[in-house]
Write an enzyme that holds these catalytic residues in place. Structure first.
Site, PDB file in Angstrom:
ATOM      1  N   ASN A  75     -10.723  -2.842  -5.941  1.00 32.12           N
ATOM      2  CA  ASN A  75      -9.985  -1.817  -6.679  1.00 32.12           C
ATOM      3  C   ASN A  75     -10.632  -1.416  -7.997  1.00 32.12           C
ATOM      4  OD1 ASN A  75      -6.658  -2.975  -5.642  1.00 32.12           O
ATOM      5  ND2 ASN A  75      -8.008  -1.443  -4.731  1.00 32.12           N
ATOM      6  N   ARG A 124      -0.775   9.180  -9.818  1.00 29.92           N
ATOM      7  CA  ARG A 124      -0.784   7.937  -9.041  1.00 29.92           C
ATOM      8  C   ARG A 124      -0.121   6.780  -9.785  1.00 29.92           C
ATOM      9  NH1 ARG A 124      -3.997   7.261  -4.707  1.00 29.92           N
ATOM     10  NH2 ARG A 124      -4.431   5.108  -5.294  1.00 29.92           N
ATOM     11  N   GLU A 179       1.084 -13.506  12.255  1.00 31.39           N
ATOM     12  CA  GLU A 179       1.520 -12.302  12.948  1.00 31.39           C
ATOM     13  C   GLU A 179       1.382 -11.133  11.979  1.00 31.39           C
ATOM     14  OE1 GLU A 179       2.546 -12.206  16.159  1.00 31.39           O
ATOM     15  OE2 GLU A 179       2.176 -14.355  16.351  1.00 31.39           O
ATOM     16  N   ASP A 202       0.825  -1.198   0.000  1.00 36.38           N
ATOM     17  CA  ASP A 202       0.000   0.000   0.000  1.00 36.38           C
ATOM     18  C   ASP A 202       0.866   1.258   0.000  1.00 36.38           C
ATOM     19  OD1 ASP A 202      -2.338   1.438   0.020  1.00 36.38           O
ATOM     20  OD2 ASP A 202      -2.627   1.310   2.189  1.00 36.38           O
TER      21      ASP A 202
END
Length: 252
Positions: free
Chosen positions: A78, A43, A217, A30
């Site tokens: 998306n 972008r 995790e 991200d």
């Protein structure tokens, strides 16, 4: 798409808390857009920078003991982005696969794609199939690319296939349990992720590997994906090795 006759490999990270590093790392990549905008660029400029970062991270996996790397390239959500950005991303995926195919094969990387391919254009799907075929004999790093992927969508598709097998008499309803459903998931040939990393400072999992990450995790870091380095990945892997993973049990 890989065959449901395959089974997940038995090797994986230690479950006894002995400090072994993660064998399967999954990354939510991200921050590409914000990285570009902070530089006054569009972008898509950030997405191109992010694609270049993937190569460095894949290359460092063997030295870190990472056998499986799964990256979130494009989610089912998306498609809500602008038509210009979506079209640019699809073009980037086609160029990335074409450009990196020989290099990935030469580095002994095995590539798989997960996600629903129905909505993707035929040329992209053809390249995805070709890359999987070209690298299927490799036994180095297993790179899995999640493309048009959503965790809920994956579970829904898996459940539909499972229900069809029950209806056809191939599977008894009494045999359906938490060991059965994973065999119908896109990731059925992969071990569950040990460590899930999300870059860019967002602290959410965004519908990524929902079933598979039940005992993973998590690391949520502020670094934007194009700035994420092999050194930072190494630091996170060392931190993982220091964690006490009990999987619901209590040590005596």
């Amino acid at each position: 798409m890989v065959s449901n006759t395959d089974t997940a490999p038995s090797e994986g990270a230690s479950e006894d808390g002995t400090g072994q590093g993660p064998r399967h790392v999954a990354i939510i990549m991200d921050g590409n857009g914000r990285w570009a905008q902070s530089r006054g660029r569009p972008r898509l400029f950030g997405h191109h920078a992010g694609a270049k970062r993937v190569r460095e991270i894949v290359e460092c996996c063997p030295s870190l003991g990472i056998k499986y790397l799964t990256i979130f390239a494009f989610s089912t959500e998306n498609w809500k982005r602008t038509q210009v950005e979506v079209a640019g991303l699809m073009s980037l995926f086609r160029r990335y696969i074409s450009k990196e195919m020989k290099a990935l094969a030469a580095r002994n990387v095995r590539v798989r794609f997960i996600g629903d391919r129905v909505r993707l254009d035929a040329k992209l799907v053809q390249l995805m199939d070709q890359l999987e075929e070209e690298t299927k004999g490799n036994d180095g790093t297993n790179l899995t690319i999640a493309l048009n992927y959503g965790g809920r969508d994956e579970v829904a598709r898996a459940t539909k296939r499972l229900a069809q097998d029950v209806a056809a008499g191939k599977l008894s309803p009494d045999d359906v349990d938490e060991e059965t459903l994973p065999k119908y998931l896109d990731t059925h040939v992969l071990p569950d992720p040990d460590l899930v990393i999300r870059t860019s400072g967002e602290a959410r999992i965004s519908n990524f590997l929902l079933w598979q990450s039940a005992y993973a995790e998590y690391e949520f870091i502020d670094t934007l994906w194009p700035d994420f380095t092999a050194e930072e990945l190494g630091r996170l892997c060392r931190g993982y090795g220091a964690r006490d993973r009990r999987f619901g049990a209590v040590k005596t």
